[in-house]
Design a protein around this motif. Structure first.
Motif, PDB file in Angstrom:
ATOM      1  N   UNK A  64       0.827  -1.205   0.000  1.00 24.96           N
ATOM      2  CA  UNK A  64       0.000   0.000   0.000  1.00 24.96           C
ATOM      3  C   UNK A  64       0.861   1.255   0.000  1.00 24.96           C
ATOM      4  N   UNK A  65       2.086   1.126   0.496  1.00 23.16           N
ATOM      5  CA  UNK A  65       2.979   2.273   0.591  1.00 23.16           C
ATOM      6  C   UNK A  65       4.160   2.042  -0.339  1.00 23.16           C
ATOM      7  N   UNK A  66       4.447   2.985  -1.175  1.00 25.35           N
ATOM      8  CA  UNK A  66       5.680   2.965  -1.946  1.00 25.35           C
ATOM      9  C   UNK A  66       6.209   4.387  -1.929  1.00 25.35           C
ATOM     10  N   UNK A  67       7.310   4.586  -1.263  1.00 29.37           N
ATOM     11  CA  UNK A  67       7.838   5.932  -1.089  1.00 29.37           C
ATOM     12  C   UNK A  67       7.117   6.644   0.038  1.00 29.37           C
ATOM     13  N   UNK A  68       6.942   7.931  -0.115  1.00 30.03           N
ATOM     14  CA  UNK A  68       6.274   8.727   0.915  1.00 30.03           C
ATOM     15  C   UNK A  68       4.782   8.795   0.653  1.00 30.03           C
ATOM     16  N   UNK A  69       4.006   8.797   1.730  1.00 29.65           N
ATOM     17  CA  UNK A  69       2.554   8.900   1.640  1.00 29.65           C
ATOM     18  C   UNK A  69       2.178  10.366   1.825  1.00 29.65           C
ATOM     19  N   UNK A  71      -0.122  12.976   3.071  1.00 33.16           N
ATOM     20  CA  UNK A  71      -1.197  12.971   4.056  1.00 33.16           C
ATOM     21  C   UNK A  71      -2.443  13.688   3.558  1.00 33.16           C
ATOM     22  N   UNK A  72      -2.304  14.563   2.600  1.00 33.40           N
ATOM     23  CA  UNK A  72      -3.447  15.321   2.107  1.00 33.40           C
ATOM     24  C   UNK A  72      -4.255  14.556   1.051  1.00 33.40           C
ATOM     25  N   UNK A  73      -3.689  13.497   0.477  1.00 34.33           N
ATOM     26  CA  UNK A  73      -4.415  12.768  -0.569  1.00 34.33           C
ATOM     27  C   UNK A  73      -4.474  11.261  -0.347  1.00 34.33           C
ATOM     28  N   UNK A  74      -3.907  10.746   0.736  1.00 33.95           N
ATOM     29  CA  UNK A  74      -3.873   9.302   0.962  1.00 33.95           C
ATOM     30  C   UNK A  74      -5.237   8.781   1.378  1.00 33.95           C
ATOM     31  N   UNK A  75      -5.496   7.529   0.998  1.00 34.57           N
ATOM     32  CA  UNK A  75      -6.748   6.891   1.403  1.00 34.57           C
ATOM     33  C   UNK A  75      -6.612   6.378   2.837  1.00 34.57           C
ATOM     34  N   UNK A  76      -7.735   5.975   3.408  1.00 31.80           N
ATOM     35  CA  UNK A  76      -7.706   5.432   4.768  1.00 31.80           C
ATOM     36  C   UNK A  76      -6.837   4.181   4.843  1.00 31.80           C
ATOM     37  N   UNK A  77      -6.882   3.341   3.814  1.00 33.63           N
ATOM     38  CA  UNK A  77      -6.084   2.120   3.809  1.00 33.63           C
ATOM     39  C   UNK A  77      -4.591   2.427   3.783  1.00 33.63           C
ATOM     40  N   UNK A  78      -4.199   3.428   2.985  1.00 33.21           N
ATOM     41  CA  UNK A  78      -2.787   3.805   2.936  1.00 33.21           C
ATOM     42  C   UNK A  78      -2.333   4.377   4.270  1.00 33.21           C
ATOM     43  N   UNK A  79      -3.188   5.167   4.915  1.00 30.80           N
ATOM     44  CA  UNK A  79      -2.819   5.731   6.213  1.00 30.80           C
ATOM     45  C   UNK A  79      -2.714   4.638   7.277  1.00 30.80           C
ATOM     46  N   UNK A  80      -3.611   3.654   7.228  1.00 33.24           N
ATOM     47  CA  UNK A  80      -3.567   2.562   8.201  1.00 33.24           C
ATOM     48  C   UNK A  80      -2.338   1.681   8.015  1.00 33.24           C
ATOM     49  N   UNK A  86      -3.797   3.419  13.344  1.00 32.04           N
ATOM     50  CA  UNK A  86      -4.896   2.468  13.251  1.00 32.04           C
ATOM     51  C   UNK A  86      -6.082   3.110  12.555  1.00 32.04           C
ATOM     52  N   UNK A  87      -7.231   2.425  12.529  1.00 27.87           N
ATOM     53  CA  UNK A  87      -8.397   2.968  11.832  1.00 27.87           C
ATOM     54  C   UNK A  87      -8.896   4.290  12.427  1.00 27.87           C
ATOM     55  N   UNK A  88      -8.916   4.400  13.752  1.00 27.67           N
ATOM     56  CA  UNK A  88      -9.416   5.627  14.389  1.00 27.67           C
ATOM     57  C   UNK A  88      -8.485   6.805  14.111  1.00 27.67           C
ATOM     58  N   UNK A  89      -7.185   6.576  14.237  1.00 23.54           N
ATOM     59  CA  UNK A  89      -6.230   7.656  13.988  1.00 23.54           C
ATOM     60  C   UNK A  89      -6.229   8.046  12.513  1.00 23.54           C
ATOM     61  N   UNK A  90      -6.383   7.080  11.619  1.00 22.18           N
ATOM     62  CA  UNK A  90      -6.430   7.386  10.185  1.00 22.18           C
ATOM     63  C   UNK A  90      -7.630   8.276   9.873  1.00 22.18           C
ATOM     64  N   UNK A  91      -8.772   8.001  10.491  1.00 25.43           N
ATOM     65  CA  UNK A  91      -9.944   8.848  10.234  1.00 25.43           C
ATOM     66  C   UNK A  91      -9.755  10.245  10.833  1.00 25.43           C
ATOM     67  N   UNK A  92      -9.055  10.363  11.975  1.00 19.95           N
ATOM     68  CA  UNK A  92      -8.772  11.696  12.532  1.00 19.95           C
ATOM     69  C   UNK A  92      -7.789  12.459  11.645  1.00 19.95           C
ATOM     70  N   UNK A  93      -6.843  11.739  11.043  1.00 17.07           N
ATOM     71  CA  UNK A  93      -5.896  12.401  10.126  1.00 17.07           C
ATOM     72  C   UNK A  93      -6.636  12.917   8.905  1.00 17.07           C
ATOM     73  N   UNK A  94      -7.554  12.133   8.351  1.00 16.75           N
ATOM     74  CA  UNK A  94      -8.331  12.567   7.191  1.00 16.75           C
ATOM     75  C   UNK A  94      -9.187  13.769   7.563  1.00 16.75           C
ATOM     76  N   UNK A  95      -9.772  13.760   8.766  1.00 14.49           N
ATOM     77  CA  UNK A  95     -10.636  14.870   9.189  1.00 14.49           C
ATOM     78  C   UNK A  95      -9.848  16.155   9.418  1.00 14.49           C
ATOM     79  N   UNK A  96      -8.572  16.043   9.718  1.00 10.19           N
ATOM     80  CA  UNK A  96      -7.769  17.226  10.004  1.00 10.19           C
ATOM     81  C   UNK A  96      -7.064  17.831   8.809  1.00 10.19           C
ATOM     82  N   UNK A  97      -7.354  17.363   7.616  1.00  9.59           N
ATOM     83  CA  UNK A  97      -6.691  17.882   6.415  1.00  9.59           C
ATOM     84  C   UNK A  97      -7.062  19.325   6.179  1.00  9.59           C
ATOM     85  N   UNK A  98      -6.246  20.123   5.565  1.00  9.31           N
ATOM     86  CA  UNK A  98      -4.947  19.903   4.939  1.00  9.31           C
ATOM     87  C   UNK A  98      -3.804  20.055   5.947  1.00  9.31           C
ATOM     88  N   UNK A  99      -2.668  19.431   5.633  1.00  7.28           N
ATOM     89  CA  UNK A  99      -1.454  19.497   6.444  1.00  7.28           C
ATOM     90  C   UNK A  99      -0.357  20.133   5.612  1.00  7.28           C
TER      91      UNK A  99
END
Length: 125
Positions: A64-69, A71-80, A86-99
């Motif tokens: 799922x990861x190749x190189x750098x991810x 954070x502003x465009x990654x999917x939940x699966x890539x963040x996990x 984990x799933x909860x932190x990935x959803x909080x990262x998506x909610x806090x965009x943009x970085x």
């Protein structure tokens, strides 16, 4: 006429006053002592961000990861797939965009110093 002990005591007081005031009246110049120490040889600067790890691919598995991810465009699966996410932190990262930097990511609840250290070389903004 004052007795002998009074004169002796008065002379001792005057002598002590003279020794006390002598450095103020005739100051001696003080020269600082210079100590030289050899410094270690200059080394080349360390790169500020290490290169992200590369993950092997096979015909049946693509990571799922190749190189750098990003954070502003990654999917939940890539963040996990990132370490300490984990799933909860990935959803909080998506909610806090943009970085724009790791300081922005530090504001997300659940991301601490250890997570920032682990995620630093793996993410981009």
């Amino acid at each position: 006429m004052p007795d002998r002990w009074t004169l002796l005591l008065g002379g001792a007081v005057l002598l002590a006053a003279a020794f006390t005031l002598l450095p103020a009246l005739f100051p001696q110049p003080r020269v600082p002592t210079v100590t030289r120490a050899a410094l270690p040889a200059a080394t080349s600067p360390v790169p500020s961000t290490p290169e992200p790890p590369t993950y092997p691919t096979t015909s049946s598995i693509t990571p799922l990861i190749s190189g750098r991810v990003n954070l502003n465009s990654a999917s939940l699966e890539q963040l996990e797939a990132l370490p300490k996410v984990g799933p909860a932190l990935a959803s909080r990262i998506v909610a806090g965009r943009p970085y724009r930097s790791l300081a922005d990511l530090d504001r997300v609840k659940g991301v601490g110093p250890a997570a920032l250290k682990a995620l630093g070389p793996l993410v981009s903004f």
